[in-house]
Design a protein around this motif. Structure first.
Motif, PDB file in Angstrom:
ATOM      1  N   ASP A 139      -9.510   3.134  -0.418  1.00 54.67           N
ATOM      2  CA  ASP A 139      -9.172   4.084   0.618  1.00 54.67           C
ATOM      3  C   ASP A 139      -7.877   3.397   1.216  1.00 54.67           C
ATOM      4  OD1 ASP A 139      -9.524   5.536   3.338  1.00 54.67           O
ATOM      5  OD2 ASP A 139     -11.152   6.042   2.195  1.00 54.67           O
ATOM      6  N   ASN A 140      -7.609   3.688   2.525  1.00 57.03           N
ATOM      7  CA  ASN A 140      -6.279   3.378   2.974  1.00 57.03           C
ATOM      8  C   ASN A 140      -6.588   1.934   3.683  1.00 57.03           C
ATOM      9  OD1 ASN A 140      -3.922   3.444   4.465  1.00 57.03           O
ATOM     10  ND2 ASN A 140      -4.854   4.222   6.323  1.00 57.03           N
ATOM     11  N   ILE A 141      -6.633   0.953   2.700  1.00 53.82           N
ATOM     12  CA  ILE A 141      -6.601  -0.510   3.238  1.00 53.82           C
ATOM     13  C   ILE A 141      -5.565  -0.941   3.898  1.00 53.82           C
ATOM     14  CG2 ILE A 141      -7.013  -2.782   2.152  1.00 53.82           C
ATOM     15  CD1 ILE A 141      -8.442  -1.514  -0.001  1.00 53.82           C
ATOM     16  N   ARG A 145       0.707  -1.073  -0.080  1.00 52.03           N
ATOM     17  CA  ARG A 145      -0.073   0.116   0.116  1.00 52.03           C
ATOM     18  C   ARG A 145       0.831   1.163   0.080  1.00 52.03           C
ATOM     19  NH1 ARG A 145      -1.939   1.413   5.749  1.00 52.03           N
ATOM     20  NH2 ARG A 145       0.244   1.631   5.829  1.00 52.03           N
ATOM     21  N   SER A 172     -10.369  -0.989   5.646  1.00 49.41           N
ATOM     22  CA  SER A 172      -9.364   0.468   5.571  1.00 49.41           C
ATOM     23  C   SER A 172      -9.379   1.044   6.814  1.00 49.41           C
ATOM     24  CB  SER A 172     -10.002   1.346   4.390  1.00 49.41           C
ATOM     25  OG  SER A 172     -11.480   1.691   4.633  1.00 49.41           O
TER      26      SER A 172
END
Length: 342
Positions: free
Chosen positions: A301-303, A235, A323
């Motif tokens: 999104d911010n997984i 990520r 996330s």
């Protein structure tokens, strides 16, 4: 699918030195209409817990997931709370506060549930791995190699240490993934540390492996499959562009033990963990998802969290992602239901 997304995925695949192009029948996942790649499909997503509270505790900041022995979902947040969620509805059923030996909050990131129901939890500020009872009492603390400690005690950078945690099949080996490289190692190599269980039930330090990350990405999560391979999330985030999240299948079984190698620079004779790109999440259908900030795909999104919840009737892994919204109004707590052919 945008041309830029296709090219980015192809580039990542080639960088990994191997691409998964035929994992079972070519049309197996596309038949669902929600294909992300030949190996991965998206069933659905849920924003049901976004910006909610439970018993006075904010529900969000999720960094890790695990399936408990009763089938419920344990969801760890990075601000010292561990939630029990109903596996079907995601409804919170309990929240337990976690703390270190002095009663201070943790930056809790990785979670594995042991066979006796105790919780193995990492904190990325030291870093540490502690064992907790189901009600949040500290039972044990595992040793950590000095090189992986945050500087000046070691060579790691704060908030870039143990993010992922998983028990390998059989429960005798525990594996933690570093999020970013340590000082002295190449910029694209992170270390995966393992521990093996002693006869007394404690864990002692064991082999360490090198894992090569894509440029600009880090490792927020890792989960073992039933044959000893790993699902690895990579990520990153670019301001004004959004998140990049890629799912890899990795095989540590023939990798070199790097615990005695001071600096990993890509030198000959060191076999890193071999990885295969399963999908770039940006290639998944958005299914009507919306984003509160720029994203290559509004689904993103911010997984940060991942767990394997079982297999479907075709043998595909059922994988749940979540996330971390960072308690930020422009981010979303979102659960993703994937099916993965490995």
């Amino acid at each position: 699918m945008r041309l830029r997304t296709v090219l980015a995925t192809l580039t990542a695949c080639l960088a990994a030195a191997t691409c998964l192009t035929a994992a079972g029948p070519a049309g197996a996942d596309s038949a669902s209409g929600h294909a992300c790649s030949p190996a991965v499909s998206l069933d659905r997503f849920s924003d049901a817990l976004d910006k909610t509270t439970y018993d006075g505790t904010f529900v969000g900041n999720f960094s890790a997931l695990a399936v408990d022995r009763d089938g419920s979902i344990a969801a760890l947040e990075d601000r010292s709370s561990l939630f029990d969620l109903d596996a079907r509805t995601l409804r919170p059923e309990r929240a337990v506060r976690l703390a270190d030996e002095k009663g201070a909050d943790l930056d809790s990131e990785g979670l594995a549930i042991d066979r006796d129901g105790t919780r193995l939890i990492t904190s990325e500020t030291e870093p540490s791995v502690r064992r907790y009872s189901a009600d949040g009492r500290i039972l044990d603390r595992l040793p950590v190699p000095s090189s992986l400690l945050v500087a000046p005690a070691g060579r790691a950078t704060g908030n870039q240490t143990f993010e992922g945690l998983t028990l390998l099949p059989g429960g005798h080996t525990l594996l933690a993934s570093m999020e970013e490289p340590i000082a002295g190692d190449a910029r694209d190599i992170v270390r995966f540390q393992t521990w093996t269980r002693t006869r007394g039930g404690h864990f002692r330090l064991a082999a360490q492996y090198a894992y090569r990350i894509d440029a600009g990405l880090g490792v927020p999560e890792v989960q073992a499959t039933s044959d000893g391979r790993l699902l690895v999330l990579e990520r990153g985030f670019t301001a004004g562009v959004g998140n990049t999240v890629r799912l890899y299948l990795a095989d540590p079984r023939h990798a070199t033990d790097t615990s005695g190698i001071e600096n990993l620079t890509g030198q000959p004779g060191v076999r890193p963990i071999r990885k295969t790109l399963l999908t770039d999440i940006a290639t998944c259908p958005s299914l009507g998802a919306t984003a509160k900030q720029p994203q290559p795909n509004p689904l993103l999104d911010n997984i940060e969290g991942m767990t394997i919840t079982g297999r479907d009737h075709t043998g595909r892994l059922k994988v749940l992602l979540v996330s971390d919204d960072n308690q930020n109004p422009v981010q979303t707590t979102r659960f993703y239901y994937l099916r993965v052919r490995v």
